[in-house]
Structure formats: C-alpha cells, structure tokens
Scaffold this active site. Sequence first.
Site, PDB file in Angstrom:
ATOM      1  N   SER A  69       0.846  -1.200   0.000  1.00 38.58           N
ATOM      2  CA  SER A  69       0.000   0.000   0.000  1.00 38.58           C
ATOM      3  C   SER A  69       0.878   1.245   0.000  1.00 38.58           C
ATOM      4  O   SER A  69       0.899   2.021   0.961  1.00 38.58           O
ATOM      5  CB  SER A  69      -0.913  -0.024   1.227  1.00 38.58           C
ATOM      6  OG  SER A  69      -1.675  -1.215   1.260  1.00 38.58           O
ATOM      7  N   GLY A  84       0.750   4.075  -1.561  1.00 37.14           N
ATOM      8  CA  GLY A  84       0.109   5.382  -1.478  1.00 37.14           C
ATOM      9  C   GLY A  84      -0.111   5.814  -0.034  1.00 37.14           C
ATOM     10  O   GLY A  84       0.143   6.967   0.336  1.00 37.14           O
ATOM     11  N   ASP A  85      -0.584   4.899   0.801  1.00 35.57           N
ATOM     12  CA  ASP A  85      -0.792   5.203   2.212  1.00 35.57           C
ATOM     13  C   ASP A  85       0.525   5.544   2.901  1.00 35.57           C
ATOM     14  O   ASP A  85       0.611   6.490   3.690  1.00 35.57           O
ATOM     15  CB  ASP A  85      -1.436   4.007   2.918  1.00 35.57           C
ATOM     16  CG  ASP A  85      -2.860   3.766   2.480  1.00 35.57           C
ATOM     17  OD1 ASP A  85      -3.741   4.531   2.887  1.00 35.57           O
ATOM     18  OD2 ASP A  85      -3.097   2.806   1.724  1.00 35.57           O
ATOM     19  N   THR A  86       1.549   4.756   2.614  1.00 33.93           N
ATOM     20  CA  THR A  86       2.828   4.961   3.285  1.00 33.93           C
ATOM     21  C   THR A  86       3.475   6.268   2.855  1.00 33.93           C
ATOM     22  O   THR A  86       4.046   6.994   3.675  1.00 33.93           O
ATOM     23  CB  THR A  86       3.773   3.777   2.991  1.00 33.93           C
ATOM     24  OG1 THR A  86       3.105   2.560   3.333  1.00 33.93           O
ATOM     25  CG2 THR A  86       5.038   3.892   3.808  1.00 33.93           C
ATOM     26  N   ALA A 141       1.770   8.967   4.710  1.00 34.74           N
ATOM     27  CA  ALA A 141       2.212   8.994   6.105  1.00 34.74           C
ATOM     28  C   ALA A 141       3.568   9.668   6.243  1.00 34.74           C
ATOM     29  O   ALA A 141       3.782  10.500   7.136  1.00 34.74           O
ATOM     30  CB  ALA A 141       2.278   7.574   6.655  1.00 34.74           C
TER      31      ALA A 141
END
Length: 398
Positions: A166, A168-170, A173
């Site tokens: 994932s 995009g999430d990381t 973040a």
Amino acid sequence: MQPQALQGLKVVEMGQLIAGPFAGKTLGDFGADVVKIEPPGAGDPLRNWRLIQDGTSVWWQVQSRNKRSVALDLRSREGQDIARKLIAQADVLVENFRPGTLEGWGMGYDELSRHNPGLIMLRISGYGQTGPCRDLPGFGAIGEAMGGLRHLTGEPGRVPVRCGISIGDTLAALHGVIGVLTALYHRKVNGGKGQVIDVALHEAVFNVMESLVPEYSAFGVVREPAGSALPGIAPSNAYRCADGGVVLVAGNGDSIFKRLMTAIGRDDLGQDPALADNTGRVERVDELDAAIEAWTLQHPTDQVLAVLGEAKVPAGRAYTAKDIVEDPHYRARDMILKQTTRDGHVVDVPGIVPKLLGTPGAVRSSAPKLGDDTDAVLGEIGFSQQDIAALRGRKVVA
C-alpha cells in the site's frame, strides 16, 4: 537507554488502518508517546488484516509498536469529551478520517486549538480537506491511480498492476511526518503556534512522480508503462538468468556502462562512440538489453552477481522475504529485529529508518492489545478508578 530525538512529544492517534497509524508508528519509533484511540470491541481493523497469529495480525505488531491503546467510543458525547482532554495536553493529533468527521463531532481544529493553541494536527485523507473531491471516499489504491503511479506500473499494453504494497498510504504517512516535524520546528524556533497539516493521498504519490508532468508540459509526452525498464535511461532493466532467477542491472552511468560491456564480453559496444552517453544508449536500448540478457542467460544468478560485483556494476537479485531475513547485511544494520508480542510469540520485524547515530530510534514496547492502556492514560488526565469503572459500565471505554 539514551534519550531519543522525540522523547517528551505527546501524540494522539485517531487514525486507523495504514496512513495515519504509519505516521504515528514513525513518530513513536523515535521516542514520541503515542496514544492510539480505538473503538471498543473490534479496535483498529488492521488487527485482523492479512495473516493472523493468536487472533491478531502480525502486521499489527509492526504498525502499532511503541504505542499505547485506549479503547474509547468517539461516537459518544462522553467519549468525545475524553478525547478533547487528551488532545488538550498533546503536541500532535494524527487523524485519517473522511474530511468533516471530526467537525461533525465538534472536534475541528478551530475548536481544539482554542484549548491548545500549540496543537499540530496531521490530517491524512484521500483528496485533502478542500477541493471538489474532498468528500469522496479515498483509499491508497485510488490515490496511487489519481497520482499517476498506477498508469506506469506493469507491462506495456497490459492492465496496470499495484506495486504489491500500500505504497500510497505509506507515502502519505511519510509526507505527514515531514509536515509534523516542520511544524514542530516552526513552533519551537520561530515562536509559531500550532497548525493543520493537510495531506492528500494522491498528492503524496504525485509528489514523487519525477518528470511526469514537466515532460507532458514541455513536449506533450505522456509517459507510459515500461515494465522493469527505466524509461529514458539505459541500460537499466531486469534480466533473466540461466537458473530462472532475475537480476536487476543499472549500467546507465557512462563509465559503468563500459565496465558492464567488458564484463559481458562486449567491448565492441563499450567502445562504440555512439554509445558513450545516455542519449545514444537510449536510441539503441533494445540492442543493449538483448546483449546483456544473452549473457545473463548463460550463467546462474550467483555467478552473474559475482562477475558484475567484481566489475563494480550495480546489480542485485529481486529479494523475497526469505532473502531479506537471511541476508547478513540486513542483520548487521539492525534492519531485522526480534520483537516479542503481548501473547509471547517472537517475530522478526523491520528495523527503524532512518538511522540517527546520536539519538537512534528503538522499539520500547510491543504492539498493545485493545485497551491495554485505557486505565493508565485516563488516570494521567485526572480520571479516578471509580470514574473509569463507571465509564466502562456505560461502554464509553473498554
């Protein structure tokens, strides 16, 4: 243990799953006191994602180390009041709800900052807190697509694929953590107040898309997927070996290219004036890739890597999890750590990045069970054991 860089920093994490919690995890790795608020009953859904050991995801053991868990019903008025008290004493609030959720609970930044003017609020969402798409549901996969990444992943002419994690999430973040640290610096050094950090998943992805838009602006070129190759830079690709393995070779520096051609027995190409720089090599990239793979297909992976290593040509195998865990370099740099779960299992987990040599990060505590720290955290903000018992009876906390 020596002091850590973020020791004394108080963080309240309201996020769930990946983006917000990864930001909290990163701050926690460097000493921040991260209080994670979870809904009673199920907790963060990540507890049940992917492979489960004794009822808990092993992913959870990485994502939630160095955090304290408070099981608190944020949908109740009492739960929201408790959250406000926690946030009033915090330096940072991390949340990744859909925009407007906290405002609907009377917990927008204007309200929270009245009681805590120094509060830094990290808000991670699919499309950001403003704009025509703000209210649409946004997950990492959609952010990767809108940010331009998904169009480039995969083989030419085939349906785009995800990169396997994932990302995009990381990326969101990590951009959020950069924002938090920048805002903390401003607050401390420039006498500034707190502020909101607005991170959109697709913008975090877009920020790492290199020359994608400038090339379209200047030349009208839409960059297309190129499989394992690095478009416009040659030779740089993945090559099959005799034993079925794959080796990644980056021979695109001018001097590296000459050493690579010598190593594979193609000095004729290495000494060709037309191939002396990247522009010439890109024009004949198919010829170069064919020459390199003609050589790698004659040798097993280990031998290919040994020859290229001797020639000082950047090359490496495509690592699996097994390769990573067994590689002595990972162990030597503390990038595989032993972590004991609250259930007594010992699991290998990724180490801490980046490496601060003066104030290094550390795993101070394993990932908590749901509500492990409810009593302790509420006690720190003035609740007695009788108060907590009454809240538990009303199912406000667990």
